[in-house]
Enzyme design. Structure first.
Site, PDB file in Angstrom:
ATOM      1  N   GLN A   1      43.185  -4.084  19.740  1.00  0.00           N
ATOM      2  CA  GLN A   1      44.297  -3.267  20.258  1.00  0.00           C
ATOM      3  C   GLN A   1      45.039  -2.621  19.101  1.00  0.00           C
ATOM      4  O   GLN A   1      45.931  -1.825  19.312  1.00  0.00           O
ATOM      5  CB  GLN A   1      45.305  -4.154  20.983  1.00  0.00           C
ATOM      6  CG  GLN A   1      44.795  -4.805  22.219  1.00  0.00           C
ATOM      7  CD  GLN A   1      45.838  -5.766  22.764  1.00  0.00           C
ATOM      8  OE1 GLN A   1      46.678  -5.384  23.572  1.00  0.00           O
ATOM      9  NE2 GLN A   1      45.807  -6.997  22.335  1.00  0.00           N
ATOM     10  N   ASN A   2      44.701  -3.042  17.879  1.00  0.00           N
ATOM     11  CA  ASN A   2      45.461  -2.558  16.724  1.00  0.00           C
ATOM     12  C   ASN A   2      45.082  -1.123  16.387  1.00  0.00           C
ATOM     13  O   ASN A   2      43.927  -0.719  16.509  1.00  0.00           O
ATOM     14  CB  ASN A   2      45.268  -3.483  15.533  1.00  0.00           C
ATOM     15  CG  ASN A   2      45.839  -4.856  15.813  1.00  0.00           C
ATOM     16  OD1 ASN A   2      46.618  -5.004  16.750  1.00  0.00           O
ATOM     17  ND2 ASN A   2      45.444  -5.837  15.050  1.00  0.00           N
TER      18      ASN A   2
ATOM     19  N   HIS B   1      43.124   0.940  21.647  1.00  0.00           N
ATOM     20  CA  HIS B   1      44.326   1.788  21.728  1.00  0.00           C
ATOM     21  C   HIS B   1      44.322   2.899  20.695  1.00  0.00           C
ATOM     22  O   HIS B   1      45.361   3.448  20.364  1.00  0.00           O
ATOM     23  CB  HIS B   1      45.597   0.940  21.591  1.00  0.00           C
ATOM     24  CG  HIS B   1      45.832   0.045  22.777  1.00  0.00           C
ATOM     25  ND1 HIS B   1      46.580  -1.108  22.709  1.00  0.00           N
ATOM     26  CD2 HIS B   1      45.411   0.139  24.059  1.00  0.00           C
ATOM     27  CE1 HIS B   1      46.608  -1.687  23.903  1.00  0.00           C
ATOM     28  NE2 HIS B   1      45.905  -0.959  24.738  1.00  0.00           N
TER      29      HIS B   1
ATOM     30  N   CYS C   1      42.270  21.734  18.523  1.00  0.00           N
ATOM     31  CA  CYS C   1      40.960  21.090  18.382  1.00  0.00           C
ATOM     32  C   CYS C   1      39.938  22.057  17.776  1.00  0.00           C
ATOM     33  O   CYS C   1      39.722  23.142  18.314  1.00  0.00           O
ATOM     34  CB  CYS C   1      40.492  20.620  19.759  1.00  0.00           C
ATOM     35  SG  CYS C   1      38.818  19.980  19.771  1.00  0.00           S
TER      36      CYS C   1
ATOM     37  N   CYS D   1      37.176  22.687  20.707  1.00  0.00           N
ATOM     38  CA  CYS D   1      37.389  23.444  21.950  1.00  0.00           C
ATOM     39  C   CYS D   1      38.704  24.231  21.953  1.00  0.00           C
ATOM     40  O   CYS D   1      38.984  24.945  22.912  1.00  0.00           O
ATOM     41  CB  CYS D   1      37.336  22.501  23.161  1.00  0.00           C
ATOM     42  SG  CYS D   1      38.816  21.515  23.375  1.00  0.00           S
TER      43      CYS D   1
ATOM     44  N   GLY E   1      45.454 -13.384  18.043  1.00  0.00           N
ATOM     45  CA  GLY E   1      46.705 -12.694  17.724  1.00  0.00           C
ATOM     46  C   GLY E   1      47.135 -11.661  18.746  1.00  0.00           C
ATOM     47  O   GLY E   1      47.641 -10.606  18.387  1.00  0.00           O
ATOM     48  N   THR E   2      46.928 -11.985  20.015  1.00  0.00           N
ATOM     49  CA  THR E   2      47.457 -11.083  21.045  1.00  0.00           C
ATOM     50  C   THR E   2      48.208 -11.897  22.094  1.00  0.00           C
ATOM     51  O   THR E   2      47.780 -12.990  22.467  1.00  0.00           O
ATOM     52  CB  THR E   2      46.359 -10.236  21.728  1.00  0.00           C
ATOM     53  OG1 THR E   2      46.941  -9.529  22.829  1.00  0.00           O
ATOM     54  CG2 THR E   2      45.197 -11.055  22.225  1.00  0.00           C
TER      55      THR E   2
ATOM     56  N   ASN F   1      45.999 -18.215  18.182  1.00  0.00           N
ATOM     57  CA  ASN F   1      47.287 -17.529  18.315  1.00  0.00           C
ATOM     58  C   ASN F   1      48.422 -18.429  17.847  1.00  0.00           C
ATOM     59  O   ASN F   1      48.313 -19.659  17.951  1.00  0.00           O
ATOM     60  CB  ASN F   1      47.511 -17.123  19.788  1.00  0.00           C
ATOM     61  CG  ASN F   1      48.340 -15.860  19.917  1.00  0.00           C
ATOM     62  OD1 ASN F   1      47.875 -14.771  19.610  1.00  0.00           O
ATOM     63  ND2 ASN F   1      49.588 -15.995  20.345  1.00  0.00           N
TER      64      ASN F   1
HETATM   65  P1  NAD Z   1      52.103  -8.635  20.776  1.00  0.00           P
HETATM   66  O1  NAD Z   1      53.108  -8.215  19.758  1.00  0.00           O
HETATM   67  O2  NAD Z   1      52.457  -8.501  22.195  1.00  0.00           O
HETATM   68  O3  NAD Z   1      51.697 -10.171  20.519  1.00  0.00           O
HETATM   69  C1  NAD Z   1      51.331 -10.663  19.259  1.00  0.00           C
HETATM   70  C2  NAD Z   1      50.922 -12.112  19.434  1.00  0.00           C
HETATM   71  O4  NAD Z   1      50.396 -12.597  18.203  1.00  0.00           O
HETATM   72  C3  NAD Z   1      52.084 -13.042  19.812  1.00  0.00           C
HETATM   73  O5  NAD Z   1      51.610 -13.951  20.788  1.00  0.00           O
HETATM   74  C4  NAD Z   1      52.415 -13.755  18.484  1.00  0.00           C
HETATM   75  O6  NAD Z   1      52.909 -15.055  18.700  1.00  0.00           O
HETATM   76  C5  NAD Z   1      51.040 -13.805  17.849  1.00  0.00           C
HETATM   77  N1  NAD Z   1      51.032 -13.828  16.375  1.00  0.00           N
HETATM   78  C6  NAD Z   1      51.891 -13.223  15.509  1.00  0.00           C
HETATM   79  N2  NAD Z   1      51.479 -13.416  14.235  1.00  0.00           N
HETATM   80  C7  NAD Z   1      50.337 -14.157  14.304  1.00  0.00           C
HETATM   81  C8  NAD Z   1      49.432 -14.680  13.338  1.00  0.00           C
HETATM   82  N3  NAD Z   1      49.603 -14.475  12.022  1.00  0.00           N
HETATM   83  N4  NAD Z   1      48.351 -15.374  13.773  1.00  0.00           N
HETATM   84  C9  NAD Z   1      48.153 -15.593  15.093  1.00  0.00           C
HETATM   85  N5  NAD Z   1      48.975 -15.124  16.051  1.00  0.00           N
HETATM   86  C10 NAD Z   1      50.058 -14.429  15.663  1.00  0.00           C
HETATM   87  O7  NAD Z   1      50.773  -7.883  20.410  1.00  0.00           O
HETATM   88  P2  NAD Z   1      49.614  -7.318  21.345  1.00  0.00           P
HETATM   89  O8  NAD Z   1      49.247  -8.336  22.354  1.00  0.00           O
HETATM   90  O9  NAD Z   1      48.558  -6.832  20.427  1.00  0.00           O
HETATM   91  O10 NAD Z   1      50.287  -6.088  22.084  1.00  0.00           O
HETATM   92  C11 NAD Z   1      51.015  -5.120  21.361  1.00  0.00           C
HETATM   93  C12 NAD Z   1      50.510  -3.694  21.502  1.00  0.00           C
HETATM   94  O11 NAD Z   1      51.151  -2.898  20.515  1.00  0.00           O
HETATM   95  C13 NAD Z   1      49.056  -3.591  21.210  1.00  0.00           C
HETATM   96  O12 NAD Z   1      48.477  -3.045  22.326  1.00  0.00           O
HETATM   97  C14 NAD Z   1      48.906  -2.665  19.992  1.00  0.00           C
HETATM   98  O13 NAD Z   1      48.252  -1.473  20.376  1.00  0.00           O
HETATM   99  C15 NAD Z   1      50.295  -2.262  19.598  1.00  0.00           C
HETATM  100  N6  NAD Z   1      50.648  -2.696  18.221  1.00  0.00           N
HETATM  101  C16 NAD Z   1      49.756  -2.548  17.198  1.00  0.00           C
HETATM  102  C17 NAD Z   1      50.075  -2.951  15.918  1.00  0.00           C
HETATM  103  C18 NAD Z   1      49.044  -2.789  14.818  1.00  0.00           C
HETATM  104  O14 NAD Z   1      48.191  -1.911  14.918  1.00  0.00           O
HETATM  105  N7  NAD Z   1      49.059  -3.615  13.782  1.00  0.00           N
HETATM  106  C19 NAD Z   1      51.324  -3.525  15.650  1.00  0.00           C
HETATM  107  C20 NAD Z   1      52.255  -3.636  16.717  1.00  0.00           C
HETATM  108  C21 NAD Z   1      51.890  -3.218  17.998  1.00  0.00           C
HETATM  109 ZN    ZN Z   2      38.654  19.583  22.111  1.00  0.00          ZN
END
Ligand code: NAD
Ligand code: ZN
Length: 278
Positions: free
Chosen positions: A104-105, A122, A157, A160, A197-198, A242
């Protein structure tokens, strides 16, 4: 549990990792819902994020101007470096155990860390995506500062001619169809899922483990040859790493949780895998 996970990884035929913002906190990028998360500390930022896609659709020029002049919510992502968790997943892929990362990052750190097979669910902050044909380009291919100076925003783009947006999927924006297809393929194939980590509360991503758990393997058309030939493929093992329990833990959807930091636990799992494989 680390040893158990290592054994299960070695036994698996198609292991995938699902990762979230917690994975990158050890690279200095805040998450959203952890104790020092952006939403936890600044609810106004969360409200603004929810209206960002609407803003883009109504006025892409003003959306781009705001993006290029305002502060970045996540800090300077281009400078962030992978942490030991990213490298451990890349090594698990190199030795043939991990088949793919679905993240998701948006920070591009799995790629920087050396993982090759990645689905950026994402999108990526480092890319731009056409709002119509979905063609993606590296951000560096556009001189966004110059476009702004010349009053030529939004970018268009090269394929297109339509309006480009960031590749990052904004709240309320549908997940691009190629990404949905690729992640479903992997979720249907996998026999082990490492969820790292989600908080597993952002949908539709949070449906992926649910789908893996619920799928009826027997009902899939099995190929004639290869690891999935014939009937009776194993069920999926779902393991969470997590800092805190998540709804998947609480509902018993995951088999078990290894509670702690991904940057500390994954290298230990990798070490154990290497030891057991000798
Ligand atoms: P979230 O912030 O909702 O949850 C993060 C989870 O990870 C929590 O449960 C927390 O307790 C846990 N956590 C924090 N540090 C940790 C570690 N070192 N080791 C293990 N667990 C750890 O994140 P999500 O579920 O990914 O949802 C957030 C949305 O926001 C995502 O969809 C993403 O697209 C976006 N986002 C991305 C980034 C990035 O790209 N780095 C940063 C912030 C948000
Ligand atoms: Zn295009």
């Amino acid at each position: 549990m680390i040893e158990r996970t290592a054994r299960e990884l070695i036994r698996s035929r198609y292991a995938v990792a699902l990762t979230g913002a917690g994975f990158s906190t050890e690279s200095g990028i805040p998450d959203f819902r952890g104790p020092s998360g952006i939403w936890s500390k600044n609810p106004e930022a969360e409200r603004m994020a929810y209206i960002s896609y609407e803003h883009f659709l109504e006025n892409p020029k003003s959306w781009w101007e705001e993006r290029l002049t305002g502060p970045s919510l996540l800090g300077d992502l281009e400078r962030a470096m992978p942490n030991p968790g990213h490298y451990a997943l890349a090594d698990l892929e190199k030795i043939g155990i991990l088949k793919s990362v679905i993240t998701q990052n948006i920070d591009g750190l799995h790629e920087k860390g050396g993982t090759e097979n990645i689905v950026e669910y994402h999108g990526s902050i480092l890319k731009l995506r056409c709002a119509v044909c979905s063609a993606r380009f590296h951000r560096d291919e556009f001189d966004l500062a110059k476009l702004m100076r010349d009053n030529l925003l939004p970018p268009h783009c090269p394929e297109c001619g339509s309006i480009m947006k960031t590749d990052v999927v904004l709240f309320g924006e549908p997940i691009p169809s190629d990404v949905v297809r690729k992640s479903l393929e992997k979720v249907q194939k996998c026999d082990l899922m490492l969820i790292c980590g989600t908080s597993a509360v952002v949908y539709p991503f949070a449906n992926l483990p649910r789908m893996a758990r619920q799928r009826k393997l027997e009902s899939f058309a099995m190929p004639e040859t290869g690891p999935y030939s014939g009937k009776g493929s194993p069920d999926v093992i779902i393991i969470e790493i997590n800092a805190d329990p998540t709804p998947l833990t609480k509902e018993g959807l995951s088999d078990y949780l290894i509670q702690g930091k991904t940057g500390e636990i994954l290298p230990k799992i990798l070490e154990e895998v290497k030891k057991l494989k000798k």
